[in-house]
Every structure is written in structure tokens, then in C-alpha cells.
Design an enzyme around this catalytic site. Structure first.
Site, PDB file in Angstrom:
ATOM      1  N   HIS A  67      46.238  36.693  33.378  1.00  0.00           N
ATOM      2  CA  HIS A  67      46.323  37.044  34.794  1.00  0.00           C
ATOM      3  C   HIS A  67      47.439  36.270  35.493  1.00  0.00           C
ATOM      4  O   HIS A  67      47.566  35.067  35.305  1.00  0.00           O
ATOM      5  CB  HIS A  67      44.983  36.770  35.483  1.00  0.00           C
ATOM      6  N   GLU A  86      49.515  45.682  44.109  1.00  0.00           N
ATOM      7  CA  GLU A  86      48.721  46.317  45.183  1.00  0.00           C
ATOM      8  C   GLU A  86      47.569  45.420  45.608  1.00  0.00           C
ATOM      9  O   GLU A  86      47.293  45.233  46.791  1.00  0.00           O
ATOM     10  CB  GLU A  86      48.182  47.670  44.698  1.00  0.00           C
ATOM     11  N   PHE A 119      43.403  30.272  37.978  1.00  0.00           N
ATOM     12  CA  PHE A 119      42.352  30.678  38.913  1.00  0.00           C
ATOM     13  C   PHE A 119      42.383  32.200  39.014  1.00  0.00           C
ATOM     14  O   PHE A 119      43.451  32.796  39.256  1.00  0.00           O
ATOM     15  CB  PHE A 119      42.638  30.046  40.279  1.00  0.00           C
ATOM     16  N   VAL A 120      41.229  32.826  38.793  1.00  0.00           N
ATOM     17  CA  VAL A 120      41.148  34.288  38.889  1.00  0.00           C
ATOM     18  C   VAL A 120      40.054  34.670  39.875  1.00  0.00           C
ATOM     19  O   VAL A 120      38.940  34.139  39.827  1.00  0.00           O
ATOM     20  CB  VAL A 120      40.866  34.941  37.512  1.00  0.00           C
ATOM     21  N   ILE A 121      40.423  35.552  40.786  1.00  0.00           N
ATOM     22  CA  ILE A 121      39.455  36.068  41.759  1.00  0.00           C
ATOM     23  C   ILE A 121      39.815  37.523  42.033  1.00  0.00           C
ATOM     24  O   ILE A 121      40.981  37.907  41.889  1.00  0.00           O
ATOM     25  CB  ILE A 121      39.505  35.227  43.069  1.00  0.00           C
ATOM     26  N   ALA A 123      41.026  39.941  44.132  1.00  0.00           N
ATOM     27  CA  ALA A 123      41.737  39.849  45.416  1.00  0.00           C
ATOM     28  C   ALA A 123      41.283  40.932  46.391  1.00  0.00           C
ATOM     29  O   ALA A 123      41.212  40.702  47.596  1.00  0.00           O
ATOM     30  CB  ALA A 123      43.247  39.949  45.180  1.00  0.00           C
TER      31      ALA A 123
HETATM   32  N1  LIG Z   1      44.879  35.266  39.312  1.00  0.00           N
HETATM   33  C1  LIG Z   1      44.305  36.367  39.855  1.00  0.00           C
HETATM   34  O1  LIG Z   1      43.186  36.330  40.363  1.00  0.00           O
HETATM   35  N2  LIG Z   1      45.040  37.533  39.796  1.00  0.00           N
HETATM   36  C2  LIG Z   1      44.569  38.702  40.337  1.00  0.00           C
HETATM   37  N3  LIG Z   1      43.434  38.969  40.974  1.00  0.00           N
HETATM   38  C3  LIG Z   1      43.427  40.307  41.346  1.00  0.00           C
HETATM   39  O2  LIG Z   1      42.557  40.885  41.958  1.00  0.00           O
HETATM   40  N4  LIG Z   1      44.577  40.881  40.921  1.00  0.00           N
HETATM   41  C4  LIG Z   1      45.338  39.929  40.301  1.00  0.00           C
HETATM   42  O3  LIG Z   1      46.468  40.027  39.788  1.00  0.00           O
END
Ligand SMILES: NC(=O)NC1=NC(=O)NC1=O
Length: 174
Positions: A67, A86, A119-121, A123
Site C-alpha cells: 500500500h 481517487e 499505516f493503512v486505513i 481513506a
Molecule cells: N496507506 C493507505 O492506507 N493507503 C490507502 N488507503 C486507501 O483507502 N487507499 C490507499 O491507497
């Protein structure tokens, strides 16, 4: 496209259409193709979720590492995938002021230093204020907690991407 059309797709079309529902992890899509026919969109989503859950910790961390950072280098360079661009724009991450941008960069680096994955969330389910707050708070968690939380967010991102691709029977369908 409805679920019957999904089930009728040859492998190449299936992977071309659904290959990025988990960011830069087409292997997940390639693996669930053999489980068709899917009775519904939730069944396709469940097959993806089960594949992810079956991975060892290193596999889950690998998915997280695929990610791009939020408001990171890829966004600056215009090298985000269409979906990610997006999603990040919708959360207002493409219009941070300089203070927000430097705080996001610093916290993303701190998070990656601590956990070895980004960190992934999801968005699309958050705005920039909440993303910054979550990033700051989640930096204090343990690695195992963040690995699980990041995968939960990956599944939310996947669900929304799938819903954008497959028509489902709207409950209020006349
Ligand atoms: N590091 C992230 O959380 N990346 C992302 N979250 C999303 O919803 N789209 C992304 O690219």
C-alpha cells in the site's frame, strides 16, 4: 456487471477487472478465481477475506507493504493507482496544507520505523483530520495489533472497490 457476469469471466478478464481490489496484490484475485461461481458479491468478498486470513504473518505484512503511503511520495509523483488516487483525493489528502503534510510524513515514517509496514486505513471512510488522529494513536499500538488492524482496513478498501465494480441487488430494488 452483476455476479452472473462476474462468474462468466475468463481468467484474464477476471484478473484485469478485479486484480487491484487489494492494492497491488493481483495474486489474491488470481487465487480466488478458481472458487467461482460466486453466489453473490459478499461471497466473492468472503473468498478474498479467507485467502488473506489464511496467510502467515509475513504474507499479511506483505499485503500492507503493497500500500502506498497516504499523502506520500506516490501521491506527490502522480504514481498512485487510479483507485488509490481517487480514495486519497476523496479524503482530502491531495490538498493538505504544509503543516498537515509534514505531520503526515513524519508520522508515516515513525509508524513504518516501528512496525516495518506502512499505516493503512480505508481513506474513503475517513477524512484527513481523522486519518491524522488515527495515525498518531495507532503508532502506540503493538505490532500484532497493527498487523490485524491494517488487514481489517485492507478488507474495507477491498469491499468498497468491489462495490464499485459489481452491481448488487439493491434492497430497495423495485
Ligand atoms: N496507506 C493507505 O492506507 N493507503 C490507502 N488507503 C486507501 O483507502 N487507499 C490507499 O491507497
Amino acid at each position: 456487471m452483476d455476479i452472473n457476469a462476474v462468474n462468466a469471466l475468463p481468467y484474464e478478464d477476471f484478473v484485469n477487472i478485479f486484480g487491484n481490489v487489494v492494492e497491488k496484490c493481483p495474486i489474491i484475485t488470481a487465487s480466488v478465481w478458481s472458487r467461482r461461481p460466486f453466489v453473490s458479491l459478499p461471497a466473492l468478498e468472503a473468498a478474498i477475506s479467507e485467502f488473506i486470513d489464511s496467510l502467515p504473518e509475513s504474507g499479511k505484512e506483505g499485503i500492507l507493504r503493497c500500500h502506498p503511503d497516504l499523502a506520500g511520495r506516490d501521491l506527490q509523483r502522480g504514481t498512485l493507482t487510479l483507485e488509490s488516487r481517487e480514495e486519497q483525493a476523496r479524503a482530502g489528502l491531495d490538498s493538505l496544507n504544509s503543516a498537515e503534510a509534514s505531520r503526515m510524513t513524519r508520522l508515516n515514517e515513525e509508524y513504518k520505523e516501528r512496525f516495518g509496514f506502512p499505516f493503512v486505513i480505508c481513506a474513503r471512510m475517513n477524512d484527513k483530520a481523522n486519518i491524522l488522529r488515527q495515525l498518531s494513536e495507532r503508532c502506540q499500538n503493538e505490532r500484532a495489533v497493527e498487523r490485524a488492524r491494517g488487514i481489517e482496513e485492507v478488507k474495507k478498501i477491498c469491499r468498497l472497490r468491489l462495490q464499485g465494480l459489481v452491481l448488487t441487488d439493491a434492497p430497495n430494488k423495485l
